[in-house]
Design a protein around this motif. Structure first.
Motif, PDB file in Angstrom:
ATOM      1  N   VAL A  12      32.705  44.250  53.463  1.00 19.73           N
ATOM      2  CA  VAL A  12      33.950  43.468  53.490  1.00 19.73           C
ATOM      3  C   VAL A  12      34.204  43.088  55.000  1.00 19.73           C
ATOM      4  O   VAL A  12      34.518  42.052  55.549  1.00 19.73           O
ATOM      5  CB  VAL A  12      35.054  43.782  52.693  1.00 19.73           C
ATOM      6  N   TRP A  42      25.098  39.019  50.198  1.00 18.17           N
ATOM      7  CA  TRP A  42      26.483  39.566  50.209  1.00 18.17           C
ATOM      8  C   TRP A  42      27.796  38.563  50.438  1.00 18.17           C
ATOM      9  O   TRP A  42      28.586  38.518  49.469  1.00 18.17           O
ATOM     10  CB  TRP A  42      26.656  40.877  51.361  1.00 18.17           C
ATOM     11  N   ARG A  43      27.309  37.782  51.191  1.00 21.76           N
ATOM     12  CA  ARG A  43      28.337  36.667  51.409  1.00 21.76           C
ATOM     13  C   ARG A  43      28.459  35.873  50.171  1.00 21.76           C
ATOM     14  O   ARG A  43      29.797  35.492  49.839  1.00 21.76           O
ATOM     15  CB  ARG A  43      27.888  35.799  52.835  1.00 21.76           C
ATOM     16  N   TYR A  46      30.526  37.645  47.785  1.00 20.36           N
ATOM     17  CA  TYR A  46      31.928  37.718  48.254  1.00 20.36           C
ATOM     18  C   TYR A  46      32.555  36.432  48.105  1.00 20.36           C
ATOM     19  O   TYR A  46      33.870  36.577  47.536  1.00 20.36           O
ATOM     20  CB  TYR A  46      31.912  38.253  49.678  1.00 20.36           C
ATOM     21  N   VAL A  52      36.713  43.107  46.713  1.00 22.71           N
ATOM     22  CA  VAL A  52      35.909  44.276  47.028  1.00 22.71           C
ATOM     23  C   VAL A  52      35.110  44.629  45.847  1.00 22.71           C
ATOM     24  O   VAL A  52      33.899  45.003  46.010  1.00 22.71           O
ATOM     25  CB  VAL A  52      36.829  45.405  47.840  1.00 22.71           C
ATOM     26  N   SER A  54      33.436  42.990  44.108  1.00 22.06           N
ATOM     27  CA  SER A  54      32.191  41.903  43.797  1.00 22.06           C
ATOM     28  C   SER A  54      31.177  42.393  44.733  1.00 22.06           C
ATOM     29  O   SER A  54      29.889  42.155  44.530  1.00 22.06           O
ATOM     30  CB  SER A  54      32.577  40.537  44.290  1.00 22.06           C
ATOM     31  N   LEU A  55      31.439  43.232  45.727  1.00 19.25           N
ATOM     32  CA  LEU A  55      30.438  43.940  46.596  1.00 19.25           C
ATOM     33  C   LEU A  55      30.070  45.318  46.317  1.00 19.25           C
ATOM     34  O   LEU A  55      29.205  46.114  46.852  1.00 19.25           O
ATOM     35  CB  LEU A  55      30.863  43.874  47.964  1.00 19.25           C
TER      36      LEU A  55
END
Length: 488
Positions: A12, A42-43, A46, A52, A54-55
């Motif tokens: 994040v 990752w983007r 997100y 958080v 979701s990552l």
């Protein structure tokens, strides 16, 4: 930094630098050592989730699972539970041969080792060491902890790892009998002696525990509600049963061959063995096979005094690791009044088992080369009385006439001196039946495996030579035959 080392929070932080501060992904990828493609993934996650969580790394669906056929797993377990226990290397070779014969991919050595290590420890103990070892290590133990002082006392014997000098100048190992308060861990009484444990020695230790001590730093006394001991002949004697019956003490014995439940008094013996005896002459370490590392110098009376000093001044005064309090403080913290015998003389009659007959003289009673006097004896001059005494305190004796307490006679020169037991048993029996059934199943699977022919010698094609028939009698020449009348 590797990708696996990035937590969800770290990811994040990287993405916020890109989204909020406008740092290009290529720059972030170079700084963090992460591919640009990974940062883009990752983007996207997100933006879709916005949190958080979701990552977070998605765990593998096959995590913790092994791609080993069930039949091979059962074969590994069956071989590992044989007696004597085979090595992992042997099991791996056998499983590799079996897998090859069945056209299955053989598991690696590490996989076989992990399968063996994953077997229930109780099942392995039962298979390799038997019922007794399994019971001592894995069965539930009914350990009852006392909730107040004098609710339960424990009594037991131990052979001390030290040699003393007896009355004849010979060396001998003494025994120690201890009475311990379960609640406070305080030593209430003890006796040290030579020879085998007996009911008399147990009675003397119990007598000291119940009666008040002359030493004010040793306040432990009174009658316990329960006395817990093993099944020794001295603890199951008629005399001790009578003592407990007359003083309203509940006598409890541990199960035959099951030492659990007496760990507190065993720990006390360990303290004596490790903290006191190594500092005394004649100490016998376990590694010397019964041989002392120094010559014996102490007599039994001297060892008795040293034990009392250690118990009263050190053991009973320092904080106990289990309770956090010293045994003396914990015993007297509640301010309770201990239950004492209604008639102390009756307790002496029951517990002071060392008795002898004497005749009352005009100057008192002569006993052990000492004169004992009492005003009461003036009316019994010439009568036969029974004398009872404590071997560790001969300053006074108890005098009985026709089995009734008469008086105490003093030597003037010595006077200054939550689960029930039924439920527990049922749980233990059920668990043992389950393990034995598993053991039978695994061993039957191992017995059904093909024979081990890995190093068997090859079968020969030639027929074996026929051994000569040694039963037929050899043909002898005529001159060696037995002559009979028909041939003469």
């Amino acid at each position: 930094m590797l990708r696996a080392q990035f937590s969800a929070e770290d990811r994040v932080v990287l993405l916020r630098r890109h989204l909020d501060e406008g740092v290009p992904l290529t720059r972030l990828a170079a700084e963090a050592g992460v591919p640009v493609r990974t940062l883009r993934r990752w983007r996207a996650r997100y933006r879709d989730g916005g949190t958080v969580a979701s990552l977070q790394r998605t765990p593998r669906s096959d995590q913790g699972k092994r791609e080993v056929p069930q039949e091979l797993i059962e074969a590994v377990e069956g071989l590992a539970l044989r007696r004597p226990a085979p090595t992992v290397a042997f099991i791996h070779r056998r499983i590799a041969d079996i897998a090859s014969a069945r056209g299955i991919c053989a598991p690696s050595y590490s996989t076989v080792r992990a399968l063996v290590a994953a077997i229930d420890p109780g099942l392995k103990t039962l298979a390799h060491q038997g019922d007794s070892a399994y019971r001592d290590a894995f069965e539930l133990v009914y350990r009852r902890s006392a909730s107040r002082p004098n609710e339960q006392w424990q009594a037991d014997h131990t052979l001390l790892d030290i040699e003393v000098i007896d009355e004849k100048g010979r060396t001998a190992r003494p025994w120690l009998t201890v009475v311990l308060d379960d609640y406070s861990r305080a030593a209430a009484g003890y006796t040290v002696f030579l020879g085998a444990p007996s009911a008399e020695q147990t009675a003397l230790a119990l007598h000291q525990a119940i009666r008040g001590k002359a030493n004010r730093d040793w306040p432990i006394m009174g009658l316990p509600e329960m006395l817990y001991s093993d099944h020794g002949s001295d603890f199951t004697s008629t005399r001790l049963n009578r003592v407990c019956l007359d003083t309203h003490i509940r006598l409890i014995h541990s199960q035959h061959g099951v030492p659990q439940g007496r760990g507190k008094i065993e720990r006390f013996y360990g303290t004596i063995t490790t903290e006191l005896l190594p500092h005394l002459p004649g100490y016998i370490p376990h590694s010397t096979r019964g041989r002392p590392i120094s010559a014996a110098e102490l007599k039994l009376e001297q060892l008795d005094g040293i034990l009392e000093t250690f118990i009263v001044s050190e053991y009973n005064q320092r904080p106990h690791s289990s309770t956090g309090e010293s045994p003396v403080q914990r015993w007297g913290a509640s301010g309770f009044i201990p239950r004492m015998p209604a008639h102390p003389e009756d307790l002496d009659l029951l517990l002071l088992t060392v008795a002898t007959a004497r005749k009352v003289q005009r100057d008192g009673i002569q006993f052990a080369s000492t004169r004992y006097v009492s005003p009461v004896l003036a009316a019994y001059v010439g009568e036969q009385v029974t004398v009872r005494y404590d071997p560790r305190d001969v300053g006074e004796i108890r005098v009985y006439f026709n089995d009734e307490f008469l008086c105490r006679a003093v030597a003037p020169e010595l006077a200054a001196e939550a689960i029930t037991l039924e439920q527990l048993r049922g749980a233990r029996a059920h668990r043992r039946r389950e393990l034995k059934q598993q053991l039978r199943d695994r061993r039957s699977l191992a017995d059904a495996l093909p024979n081990d022919t890995r190093y068997a010698p090859p079968a020969t094609l030639e027929a074996p030579l026929t051994p000569p028939d040694r039963t037929a009698a050899p043909e002898l020449p005529n001159r060696l035959r037995l002559r009979v009348y028909e041939t003469d």
